[in-house]
Design a protein around this motif. Structure first.
Motif, mmCIF file in Angstrom:
data_model
loop_
_atom_site.group_PDB
_atom_site.id
_atom_site.type_symbol
_atom_site.label_atom_id
_atom_site.label_comp_id
_atom_site.label_asym_id
_atom_site.label_seq_id
_atom_site.Cartn_x
_atom_site.Cartn_y
_atom_site.Cartn_z
ATOM 1 N N MET A 1 50.375 39.549 51.691
ATOM 2 C CA MET A 1 49.006 40.036 51.588
ATOM 3 C C MET A 1 48.755 41.055 52.691
ATOM 4 S SD MET A 1 46.207 37.070 50.848
ATOM 5 C CE MET A 1 44.694 37.754 50.291
ATOM 6 N N SER A 2 48.159 42.147 52.328
ATOM 7 C CA SER A 2 47.882 43.202 53.305
ATOM 8 C C SER A 2 46.691 42.820 54.170
ATOM 9 C CB SER A 2 47.592 44.509 52.575
ATOM 10 O OG SER A 2 46.323 44.443 51.940
ATOM 11 N N PRO A 3 46.580 43.431 55.367
ATOM 12 C CA PRO A 3 45.411 43.156 56.217
ATOM 13 C C PRO A 3 44.082 43.451 55.501
ATOM 14 C CG PRO A 3 47.100 44.274 57.493
ATOM 15 C CD PRO A 3 47.562 44.263 56.052
ATOM 16 N N PHE B 1 55.392 29.806 38.454
ATOM 17 C CA PHE B 1 54.154 30.398 37.941
ATOM 18 C C PHE B 1 53.040 30.405 38.993
ATOM 19 C CE2 PHE B 1 54.785 26.052 36.555
ATOM 20 C CZ PHE B 1 53.628 25.396 36.928
ATOM 21 N N ASP B 2 53.429 30.484 40.276
ATOM 22 C CA ASP B 2 52.458 30.465 41.354
ATOM 23 C C ASP B 2 51.487 31.648 41.318
ATOM 24 O OD1 ASP B 2 54.327 32.357 42.058
ATOM 25 O OD2 ASP B 2 54.774 31.485 44.013
ATOM 26 N N HIS B 3 51.974 32.824 40.903
ATOM 27 C CA HIS B 3 51.113 34.003 40.825
ATOM 28 C C HIS B 3 50.008 33.812 39.780
ATOM 29 C CE1 HIS B 3 54.522 34.388 38.142
ATOM 30 N NE2 HIS B 3 53.768 35.135 37.351
ATOM 31 N N VAL C 1 44.349 26.764 48.537
ATOM 32 C CA VAL C 1 45.344 26.259 47.577
ATOM 33 C C VAL C 1 46.099 27.438 46.965
ATOM 34 C CG1 VAL C 1 45.670 25.065 45.373
ATOM 35 C CG2 VAL C 1 44.071 24.135 47.059
ATOM 36 N N GLY C 2 45.374 28.453 46.536
ATOM 37 C CA GLY C 2 46.015 29.630 45.943
ATOM 38 C C GLY C 2 46.915 30.368 46.931
ATOM 39 N N LEU C 3 46.507 30.433 48.202
ATOM 40 C CA LEU C 3 47.294 31.151 49.208
ATOM 41 C C LEU C 3 48.582 30.408 49.580
ATOM 42 C CD1 LEU C 3 44.483 32.432 51.594
ATOM 43 C CD2 LEU C 3 45.749 33.725 49.873
ATOM 44 N N ALA C 4 48.629 29.114 49.298
ATOM 45 C CA ALA C 4 49.835 28.340 49.598
ATOM 46 C C ALA C 4 51.029 28.852 48.807
ATOM 47 C CB ALA C 4 49.597 26.859 49.289
ATOM 48 N N PHE C 5 50.781 29.543 47.712
ATOM 49 C CA PHE C 5 51.852 30.038 46.856
ATOM 50 C C PHE C 5 52.233 31.477 47.184
ATOM 51 C CE2 PHE C 5 49.295 26.992 44.377
ATOM 52 C CZ PHE C 5 50.213 25.949 44.387
ATOM 53 N N LEU C 6 51.597 32.051 48.188
ATOM 54 C CA LEU C 6 51.873 33.427 48.586
ATOM 55 C C LEU C 6 52.459 33.445 49.992
ATOM 56 C CD1 LEU C 6 48.511 35.041 47.415
ATOM 57 C CD2 LEU C 6 50.656 34.937 46.152
ATOM 58 N N ASP C 7 53.092 34.535 50.346
ATOM 59 C CA ASP C 7 53.648 34.693 51.688
ATOM 60 C C ASP C 7 52.543 35.231 52.598
ATOM 61 O OD1 ASP C 7 55.419 34.812 53.795
ATOM 62 O OD2 ASP C 7 56.137 36.823 53.250
ATOM 63 N N LEU D 1 48.459 39.357 40.591
ATOM 64 C CA LEU D 1 49.189 39.221 39.328
ATOM 65 C C LEU D 1 49.934 40.511 38.995
ATOM 66 C CD1 LEU D 1 49.828 37.415 36.902
ATOM 67 C CD2 LEU D 1 47.814 38.375 35.777
ATOM 68 N N TYR D 2 49.273 41.641 39.143
ATOM 69 C CA TYR D 2 49.884 42.934 38.845
ATOM 70 C C TYR D 2 51.112 43.174 39.729
ATOM 71 C CZ TYR D 2 50.574 47.969 38.649
ATOM 72 O OH TYR D 2 51.142 49.224 38.512
ATOM 73 N N GLU D 3 50.958 42.929 41.053
ATOM 74 C CA GLU D 3 52.085 43.146 41.970
ATOM 75 C C GLU D 3 53.262 42.248 41.618
ATOM 76 O OE1 GLU D 3 50.373 42.534 45.838
ATOM 77 O OE2 GLU D 3 49.497 44.550 45.893
ATOM 78 N N HIS D 4 53.009 40.994 41.275
ATOM 79 C CA HIS D 4 54.095 40.082 40.942
ATOM 80 C C HIS D 4 54.775 40.492 39.628
ATOM 81 C CE1 HIS D 4 56.398 36.382 41.002
ATOM 82 N NE2 HIS D 4 56.205 36.335 39.705
#
Length: 193
Positions: free
Chosen positions: A1-3, A68-70, A127-133, A185-188
């Motif tokens: 995620m960008s700043p 399917f985390d995204h 919860v959603g951010l747990a699936f992202l770096d 979603l688009y980036e993934h």
């Protein structure tokens, strides 16, 4: 995620607290800056803690949903965004009742309960951010600081702006969450394709 995305999430998460603060500020009799800052601190701390709780819950389940985390992040952000927009479009009877009350409630526990109620969406974001770096500490800090700032401003502006501005802020915050969800979603999908 960008700043920038992290800052936008912080802003979006603070809009419902801002809406509540505008209502509280309208109900208070000439709130002082110290009153507004106190409310901002209470809301900000609660809003910073809840995404960490959500993140921990999401991390516990992450190994089961990695494929399917995204989509989970997209659905959670989209659903929260739609919920915030709908909440911003309908009149809030509780704020109207509070504004007409002879004894406005702005003690610690009343503020803490309101702060927790407005931070449920931040827990879902966690919860959603747990699936992202993403570093959850940074996100939680940004959400807390944005909320501190927005609630302090909301209390001070409550007398002048009434509930109208608060509702519009909630609609904008919801739209931001939907855009961020679509971007994830688009980036993934773009990276996979």
């Amino acid at each position: 995620m960008s700043p920038l995305s992290i800052l936008l999430v912080g802003f979006a998460m603070s809009t419902d607290a801002f809406a509540a603060a505008v209502g509280k500020g309208a109900a208070m009799r000439k709130p002082r800056f110290a009153d507004a800052l106190r409310a901002g601190l209470i809301f900000g701390v609660i809003e910073a803690i809840t995404p960490i709780i959500g993140w921990l819950l999401g991390r516990a389940a992450s190994q089961y949903v990695e494929a399917f985390d995204h989509w989970i992040a997209f659905v959670l952000l989209g659903a929260l965004g739609v919920h915030m927009i709908l909440a911003g479009l309908k009149p809030n009877e509780e704020e109207a009742d509070e504004a007409s009350s002879d004894k406005p409630r702005h003690g610690f526990w009343a503020l803490a309960v309101t702060g927790f109620a407005t931070s449920i969406d931040a827990m879902a974001i966690g919860v959603g951010l747990a699936f992202l770096d993403v570093h959850i500490g940074v996100v939680a800090l940004v959400i807390g600081l944005c909320t501190l700032t927005m609630v302090t401003l909301g209390i001070m502006l409550g007398r002048v702006l009434g509930t109208l501005a608060g509702k519009r802020a909630e609609i904008i915050g919801g739209a931001i969450l939907i855009i961020i969800g679509c971007t994830i979603l688009y980036e993934h999908l773009n990276a996979a394709g």
